[in-house]
Design a protein around this motif. Structure first.
Motif, PDB file in Angstrom:
ATOM      1  N   LEU A 172       0.662  -1.107   0.104  1.00  0.00           N
ATOM      2  CA  LEU A 172       0.065   0.015   0.042  1.00  0.00           C
ATOM      3  C   LEU A 172       1.022   1.531  -0.052  1.00  0.00           C
ATOM      4  O   LEU A 172       1.731   1.145   0.590  1.00  0.00           O
ATOM      5  N   HIS A 173       0.599   2.198  -1.006  1.00  0.00           N
ATOM      6  CA  HIS A 173       1.370   3.539  -0.952  1.00  0.00           C
ATOM      7  C   HIS A 173       0.396   4.560  -0.631  1.00  0.00           C
ATOM      8  O   HIS A 173      -0.988   4.682  -0.973  1.00  0.00           O
ATOM      9  N   HIS A 174       0.723   5.676  -0.082  1.00  0.00           N
ATOM     10  CA  HIS A 174       0.149   6.914   0.139  1.00  0.00           C
ATOM     11  C   HIS A 174       0.931   8.089  -0.240  1.00  0.00           C
ATOM     12  O   HIS A 174       2.130   8.120  -0.136  1.00  0.00           O
ATOM     13  N   VAL A 175       0.316   9.022  -0.946  1.00  0.00           N
ATOM     14  CA  VAL A 175       0.879  10.343  -1.275  1.00  0.00           C
ATOM     15  C   VAL A 175       0.343  11.458  -0.261  1.00  0.00           C
ATOM     16  O   VAL A 175      -0.719  11.718  -0.420  1.00  0.00           O
ATOM     17  N   TYR A 176       1.106  12.082   0.212  1.00  0.00           N
ATOM     18  CA  TYR A 176       0.834  13.075   1.045  1.00  0.00           C
ATOM     19  C   TYR A 176       1.350  14.541   0.465  1.00  0.00           C
ATOM     20  O   TYR A 176       2.429  14.443  -0.008  1.00  0.00           O
ATOM     21  N   GLU A 177       0.990  15.750   1.042  1.00  0.00           N
ATOM     22  CA  GLU A 177       1.066  16.925   0.705  1.00  0.00           C
ATOM     23  C   GLU A 177       0.993  17.922   1.804  1.00  0.00           C
ATOM     24  O   GLU A 177      -0.105  17.727   2.455  1.00  0.00           O
ATOM     25  N   PHE A 178       2.023  18.594   2.253  1.00  0.00           N
ATOM     26  CA  PHE A 178       2.105  19.545   3.379  1.00  0.00           C
ATOM     27  C   PHE A 178       2.526  20.756   3.018  1.00  0.00           C
ATOM     28  O   PHE A 178       3.625  20.889   2.209  1.00  0.00           O
ATOM     29  N   THR A 179       2.301  21.521   4.081  1.00  0.00           N
ATOM     30  CA  THR A 179       3.087  23.112   3.856  1.00  0.00           C
ATOM     31  C   THR A 179       3.965  23.066   5.018  1.00  0.00           C
ATOM     32  O   THR A 179       3.549  22.918   6.212  1.00  0.00           O
ATOM     33  N   ALA A 180       5.427  23.152   4.531  1.00  0.00           N
ATOM     34  CA  ALA A 180       6.212  23.253   5.560  1.00  0.00           C
ATOM     35  C   ALA A 180       6.388  24.723   6.557  1.00  0.00           C
ATOM     36  O   ALA A 180       5.800  25.554   6.059  1.00  0.00           O
ATOM     37  N   ARG A 181       7.031  24.597   7.435  1.00  0.00           N
ATOM     38  CA  ARG A 181       7.237  25.830   8.373  1.00  0.00           C
ATOM     39  C   ARG A 181       7.543  27.121   7.419  1.00  0.00           C
ATOM     40  O   ARG A 181       7.327  28.076   7.728  1.00  0.00           O
ATOM     41  N   ASP A 182       8.531  26.756   6.346  1.00  0.00           N
ATOM     42  CA  ASP A 182       9.117  27.785   5.897  1.00  0.00           C
ATOM     43  C   ASP A 182       8.218  28.275   4.389  1.00  0.00           C
ATOM     44  O   ASP A 182       8.468  29.085   3.703  1.00  0.00           O
ATOM     45  N   GLY A 183       6.971  27.627   4.376  1.00  0.00           N
ATOM     46  CA  GLY A 183       5.942  27.886   3.279  1.00  0.00           C
ATOM     47  C   GLY A 183       6.084  27.138   2.078  1.00  0.00           C
ATOM     48  O   GLY A 183       5.137  27.105   1.124  1.00  0.00           O
ATOM     49  N   ARG A 184       6.992  26.165   2.012  1.00  0.00           N
ATOM     50  CA  ARG A 184       7.161  25.311   1.028  1.00  0.00           C
ATOM     51  C   ARG A 184       6.141  24.205   0.943  1.00  0.00           C
ATOM     52  O   ARG A 184       5.667  24.041   1.952  1.00  0.00           O
ATOM     53  N   SER A 185       5.474  23.965  -0.319  1.00  0.00           N
ATOM     54  CA  SER A 185       4.804  22.789  -0.398  1.00  0.00           C
ATOM     55  C   SER A 185       5.395  21.554  -0.544  1.00  0.00           C
ATOM     56  O   SER A 185       6.175  21.649  -1.331  1.00  0.00           O
ATOM     57  N   VAL A 186       5.431  20.543   0.112  1.00  0.00           N
ATOM     58  CA  VAL A 186       6.271  19.417   0.194  1.00  0.00           C
ATOM     59  C   VAL A 186       5.198  18.372  -0.015  1.00  0.00           C
ATOM     60  O   VAL A 186       4.172  17.904   0.878  1.00  0.00           O
ATOM     61  N   ARG A 187       5.362  17.361  -1.279  1.00  0.00           N
ATOM     62  CA  ARG A 187       4.440  15.996  -1.538  1.00  0.00           C
ATOM     63  C   ARG A 187       5.756  15.195  -1.393  1.00  0.00           C
ATOM     64  O   ARG A 187       6.872  15.177  -1.983  1.00  0.00           O
ATOM     65  N   PHE A 188       5.288  13.996  -0.699  1.00  0.00           N
ATOM     66  CA  PHE A 188       5.986  12.754  -0.590  1.00  0.00           C
ATOM     67  C   PHE A 188       5.178  11.538  -0.667  1.00  0.00           C
ATOM     68  O   PHE A 188       3.935  11.727  -0.531  1.00  0.00           O
ATOM     69  N   GLU A 189       5.782  10.530  -1.079  1.00  0.00           N
ATOM     70  CA  GLU A 189       5.173   9.069  -1.080  1.00  0.00           C
ATOM     71  C   GLU A 189       5.659   8.149   0.072  1.00  0.00           C
ATOM     72  O   GLU A 189       6.923   8.208   0.270  1.00  0.00           O
ATOM     73  N   GLU A 190       4.892   7.419   0.610  1.00  0.00           N
ATOM     74  CA  GLU A 190       5.207   6.650   1.674  1.00  0.00           C
ATOM     75  C   GLU A 190       4.687   5.149   1.535  1.00  0.00           C
ATOM     76  O   GLU A 190       3.437   4.880   1.253  1.00  0.00           O
ATOM     77  N   GLN A 191       5.504   4.267   1.700  1.00  0.00           N
ATOM     78  CA  GLN A 191       4.889   2.811   1.628  1.00  0.00           C
ATOM     79  C   GLN A 191       4.606   2.226   2.924  1.00  0.00           C
ATOM     80  O   GLN A 191       4.894   2.629   3.916  1.00  0.00           O
ATOM     81  N   ASP A 192       3.488   1.316   2.719  1.00  0.00           N
ATOM     82  CA  ASP A 192       3.110   0.368   3.833  1.00  0.00           C
ATOM     83  C   ASP A 192       2.441   1.239   4.791  1.00  0.00           C
ATOM     84  O   ASP A 192       2.720   0.963   6.341  1.00  0.00           O
ATOM     85  N   GLY A 193       1.594   2.423   4.690  1.00  0.00           N
ATOM     86  CA  GLY A 193       1.048   3.183   5.651  1.00  0.00           C
ATOM     87  C   GLY A 193      -0.338   2.215   6.053  1.00  0.00           C
ATOM     88  O   GLY A 193      -0.553   1.169   5.684  1.00  0.00           O
TER      89      GLY A 193
END
Length: 146
Positions: free
Chosen positions: A64-85
């Protein structure tokens, strides 16, 4: 012909050592993300599965894979994928992510569990260590018998 009895175990050892490097690196990344103290609310953008195996009556492994997106403290938008969630997180859900700042942002949606992380890492390293010791023993025993 003798080279094969050194090359094959050498290749197996190289692969085992590379896997050990990757396991230790991921474990350190998780620890640094959990220990950074930085958290954010991330949205699950996508959830998907990948399957491996199934040919010639072998078992099928689904990941199982999930793709997440969040806004970091410095305002950058960060997108990452994580396995086995967790399978309970679906597209559109919000989760807490732990992340590090810097050149390479490392993030995880896994809850902090340093003991489980260390135990898993040590277990895999012990298994890989047995493989390396077996290969070295094979090469030494072949060398002394030849």
């Amino acid at each position: 012909m003798d080279a094969m009895f050194y090359a094959a175990p050498g290749l197996i050892m190289a692969c085992a050592l590379f896997v050990a490097y990757r396991v230790v690196r991921r474990s350190l990344q998780l620890s640094s993300a959990w220990n950074s103290g930085l958290t954010a609310k991330a949205r699950c953008l996508r959830m998907f599965t990948t399957t491996h195996g199934g040919a010639n009556d072998t078992s099928v492994r689904t990941r199982l894979h999930h793709v997440y997106e969040f806004t970091a403290r410095d305002g950058r938008s960060v997108r990452f994928e994580e396995q086995d969630g967790p399978a309970t997180v679906v597209e559109g859900d919000f989760v807490t992510v732990y992340y590090t700042e810097g050149q390479e942002t490392v993030a995880t949606a896994r809850r902090p569990s340093p003991v489980k992380n260390a135990a898993g890492t040590l277990g895999i390293l012990a298994f890989l260590g047995v493989i390396v010791v077996f290969c070295v023993g094979f090469m030494v025993s072949y060398h002394t018998s030849a």
